[in-house]
Scaffold this active site. Structure first.
Site: not given
Length: 229
Positions: A102, A98-99
């Site tokens: 980004h 998920h990071e």
């Protein structure tokens, strides 16, 4: 607002964030105990996804704290909480991916991420200053001051709302990356998705409560105007 509406309002205001926090904690805890079949730690997952997307310039670092994972666009660093960094769990893999989502958004100049970044300075200032104007305006029953506070608060609410597509898109990218690069198998896919869905719920709760609070203050503001007529 009627007494019943106030009771409903405060119930939602308190219970929704609590439910979201409990949900993310329980879901993360459950799947952080389940070792990923790939045997990859969160750090390895992050490094693989970043490299597969040509982001060798983005570093991966460990950071203290529980679910303190984040991507820093100013220094181009994916920071993973210690457990996720060193352990090979389904939950840790999902959070790391998920990071990285980004980081990929940043590299591709994702529209909503750019909008959120531009709102950060204003949101940081307005979130604190808004309540000063609102409280003085309410105590003195002076509409102009309260209006200034509401406008400042609205900037913070806009930040919360813009955060939603940023987080949902990062999770969507994370699931795709993990699947395409063999980080999770078919059995782990729904489990990883549950972790990211639970995490997204915290942002939904924050945005919902922020919008509700803004709406309440707008009603108070218009009520002040009606009393002056």
């Amino acid at each position: 607002m009627s007494l019943v509406m106030y009771i409903i309002y405060f119930a939602v205001l308190m219970l929704l964030p609590l439910y979201a926090q409990r949900k993310v904690k329980s879901t993360y805890t459950r799947y952080s105990k389940e070792t990923s079949t790939s045997g990859m730690t969160g750090a390895q997952v992050a490094r693989k996804i970043l490299d597969e997307n040509g982001l060798g310039n983005v570093r991966v670092e460990a950071v203290d704290g529980f679910l303190s994972d984040h991507y820093d666009p100013t220094t181009k660093v994916v920071r993973l909480s210690t457990h996720n960094f060193y352990e090979a769990s389904v939950a840790g893999n999902a959070v790391a991916a998920h990071e990285c989502g980004h980081a990929i958004q940043d590299a591709e100049a994702y529209k909503f991420l750019n909008i959120r970044a531009k709102l950060v300075p204003a949101a940081n200032i307005s979130s604190n200053a808004s309540w000063i104007f609102i409280m003085i305006g309410m105590i003195a029953t002076y509409q102009p001051l309260m209006l200034v506070g509401i406008i400042l608060l609205a900037i913070g609410v806009l930040f919360q709302v813009v955060t939603l597509p940023v987080e949902f898109d990062a999770s969507k990218r994370a699931m795709r990356q993990m699947s395409e690069h063999g980080i999770i198998n078919n059995d782990e896919y729904p489990k990883a998705k549950k972790v990211l869905t639970a995490a997204a719920l915290t942002y939904v709760a924050a945005a919902a409560t922020a919008v509700m609070e803004l709406a309440r203050l707008v009603l108070i503001y218009t009520g002040m105007g009606n009393r002056d007529d």
